[in-house]
Scaffold this motif. Structure first.
Motif, PDB file in Angstrom:
ATOM      1  N   UNK A   1       0.832  -1.198   0.000  1.00 29.91           N
ATOM      2  CA  UNK A   1       0.000   0.000   0.000  1.00 29.91           C
ATOM      3  C   UNK A   1       0.868   1.249   0.000  1.00 29.91           C
ATOM      4  N   UNK A   2       1.934   1.235   0.791  1.00 27.50           N
ATOM      5  CA  UNK A   2       2.852   2.374   0.836  1.00 27.50           C
ATOM      6  C   UNK A   2       3.555   2.561  -0.502  1.00 27.50           C
ATOM      7  N   UNK A   3       3.998   1.475  -1.096  1.00 27.67           N
ATOM      8  CA  UNK A   3       4.680   1.553  -2.384  1.00 27.67           C
ATOM      9  C   UNK A   3       3.754   2.089  -3.474  1.00 27.67           C
ATOM     10  N   UNK A   4       2.461   1.805  -3.336  1.00 30.69           N
ATOM     11  CA  UNK A   4       1.484   2.302  -4.309  1.00 30.69           C
ATOM     12  C   UNK A   4       1.187   3.785  -4.118  1.00 30.69           C
ATOM     13  N   UNK A   5       1.685   4.375  -3.032  1.00 30.33           N
ATOM     14  CA  UNK A   5       1.531   5.811  -2.815  1.00 30.33           C
ATOM     15  C   UNK A   5       0.170   6.237  -2.299  1.00 30.33           C
ATOM     16  N   UNK A   6      -0.552   5.318  -1.629  1.00 31.23           N
ATOM     17  CA  UNK A   6      -1.899   5.661  -1.168  1.00 31.23           C
ATOM     18  C   UNK A   6      -2.084   5.480   0.343  1.00 31.23           C
ATOM     19  N   UNK A   7      -1.007   5.195   1.064  1.00 29.86           N
ATOM     20  CA  UNK A   7      -1.120   4.956   2.503  1.00 29.86           C
ATOM     21  C   UNK A   7      -1.621   6.186   3.255  1.00 29.86           C
ATOM     22  N   UNK A   8      -1.359   7.378   2.719  1.00 33.04           N
ATOM     23  CA  UNK A   8      -1.793   8.604   3.401  1.00 33.04           C
ATOM     24  C   UNK A   8      -3.306   8.757   3.430  1.00 33.04           C
ATOM     25  N   UNK A   9      -4.014   7.982   2.630  1.00 33.22           N
ATOM     26  CA  UNK A   9      -5.472   8.062   2.611  1.00 33.22           C
ATOM     27  C   UNK A   9      -6.114   7.233   3.719  1.00 33.22           C
ATOM     28  N   UNK A  10      -5.312   6.398   4.389  1.00 32.30           N
ATOM     29  CA  UNK A  10      -5.839   5.401   5.310  1.00 32.30           C
ATOM     30  C   UNK A  10      -5.550   5.771   6.763  1.00 32.30           C
ATOM     31  N   UNK A  11      -6.597   5.724   7.579  1.00 27.09           N
ATOM     32  CA  UNK A  11      -6.446   5.780   9.034  1.00 27.09           C
ATOM     33  C   UNK A  11      -6.841   4.415   9.579  1.00 27.09           C
ATOM     34  N   UNK A  12      -5.876   3.663  10.082  1.00 27.61           N
ATOM     35  CA  UNK A  12      -6.150   2.312  10.563  1.00 27.61           C
ATOM     36  C   UNK A  12      -6.331   2.309  12.073  1.00 27.61           C
ATOM     37  N   UNK A  13      -7.397   1.643  12.521  1.00 31.07           N
ATOM     38  CA  UNK A  13      -7.644   1.478  13.948  1.00 31.07           C
ATOM     39  C   UNK A  13      -7.714  -0.016  14.256  1.00 31.07           C
ATOM     40  N   UNK A  14      -6.892  -0.448  15.200  1.00 34.79           N
ATOM     41  CA  UNK A  14      -6.916  -1.857  15.602  1.00 34.79           C
ATOM     42  C   UNK A  14      -7.896  -2.046  16.748  1.00 34.79           C
ATOM     43  N   UNK A  15      -8.713  -3.095  16.622  1.00 34.65           N
ATOM     44  CA  UNK A  15      -9.657  -3.404  17.686  1.00 34.65           C
ATOM     45  C   UNK A  15     -11.070  -3.557  17.146  1.00 34.65           C
ATOM     46  N   UNK A  16     -12.013  -3.920  18.004  1.00 38.00           N
ATOM     47  CA  UNK A  16     -13.406  -4.067  17.590  1.00 38.00           C
ATOM     48  C   UNK A  16     -13.971  -2.752  17.060  1.00 38.00           C
ATOM     49  N   UNK A  17     -14.814  -2.853  16.055  1.00 36.18           N
ATOM     50  CA  UNK A  17     -15.342  -1.648  15.410  1.00 36.18           C
ATOM     51  C   UNK A  17     -16.522  -1.041  16.178  1.00 36.18           C
ATOM     52  N   UNK A  18     -17.307  -1.856  16.851  1.00 35.81           N
ATOM     53  CA  UNK A  18     -18.526  -1.337  17.471  1.00 35.81           C
ATOM     54  C   UNK A  18     -18.269  -0.223  18.478  1.00 35.81           C
ATOM     55  N   UNK A  19     -17.274  -0.339  19.375  1.00 40.90           N
ATOM     56  CA  UNK A  19     -17.014   0.780  20.289  1.00 40.90           C
ATOM     57  C   UNK A  19     -16.600   2.060  19.564  1.00 40.90           C
TER      58      UNK A  19
END
Length: 246
Positions: free
Chosen positions: A123-141
């Motif tokens: 994803x970084x090599x494709x030059x699009x990582x800046x579009x992503x905010x990743x959150x680890x953990x369950x989504x419901x909270x």
């Protein structure tokens, strides 16, 4: 499931055809892949798909034809602000990031950062990582906090859900407030290996049987929800698109 090729090993072909196609003819599905999908697949997506094929849980990845579909859909609706629940190694996430404009954003959530980081270098090599905010953990909270904050209501153009099927109904209850009127929510795996029409006592893999009734419940609920228009498509393992109308 968060659940992907011009020349490819036979084992990889089997993985693609055997799990993701609901077409009766494997040869016909392979024709679609080799004629329309693989020749147009971005190099970064091909690389990530091949990396993911070596993962012991590779059946969780999004199929290549569904990745192509998502990319075109996002462009057709001019999506800019999106969310993805269930990332795995990031094949559908990469398809989304490539389709969004340079200032597009994706809130991506998954309980396993390790799997996400398998695909992150691509994803970084494709030059699009800046579009992503990743959150680890369950989504419901996270979703509950967003709703409590109040500023996220009706702000998402597109939301893709490819995670724990037993929580799809719970996601839907929250996501309808977060997607804008006219925006789309896509629920993956809504035909669930074809098990939705299988007799209850039919032989099934354990995980298929466990989630089957949850998927059937979701499909009934979506069909009865007056706040959305729906279209269930036999792409990959089945994807249901929900357009919010109120």
């Amino acid at each position: 499931m968060a659940t992907n090729q011009t020349e490819q090993p036979q084992a990889l072909r089997h993985q693609e055809v055997g799990h993701k196609s609901l077409l009766q003819s494997d040869a016909l599905y392979q024709y679609i892949l080799e004629t329309s999908v693989y020749p147009r697949e971005p190099q970064a997506m091909k690389e990530l798909r091949e990396i993911t094929a070596n993962h012991p849980w590779n059946l969780m990845t999004t199929s290549a034809d569904e990745g192509q579909f998502l990319g075109m859909l996002l462009k057709l609706i001019n999506a800019k602000n999106t969310m993805e629940i269930g990332v795995f190694t990031g094949y559908s996430l990469l398809a989304t990031a490539l389709a969004l404009p340079e200032d597009g954003k994706i809130l991506a959530m998954d309980i396993n950062r390790e799997n996400y980081e398998i695909g992150l270098p691509v994803i970084q090599k494709a030059g699009v990582a800046h579009k992503i905010e990743f959150k680890e953990g369950p989504a419901l909270p996270v979703l509950d906090q967003m709703l409590e904050d109040g500023k996220y209501h009706g702000t998402y153009d597109f939301i893709f859900v490819d995670a724990d099927k037993d929580n799809y109904i719970n996601y839907h209850k929250r996501l309808l407030d977060l997607v804008k009127v006219g925006g789309l929510i896509g629920y993956d795996n809504t035909l669930w290996n074809g098990s939705v029409v299988a007799p209850a006592d039919a032989p099934m893999r354990k995980y298929v049987r466990y989630y089957r009734d949850f998927v059937i419940e979701l499909n009934k609920a979506l069909a009865a929800d007056p706040r959305i228009e729906i279209c269930q498509l036999p792409v990959g393992d089945g994807i249901t698109l929900c357009r919010r109308i109120s």
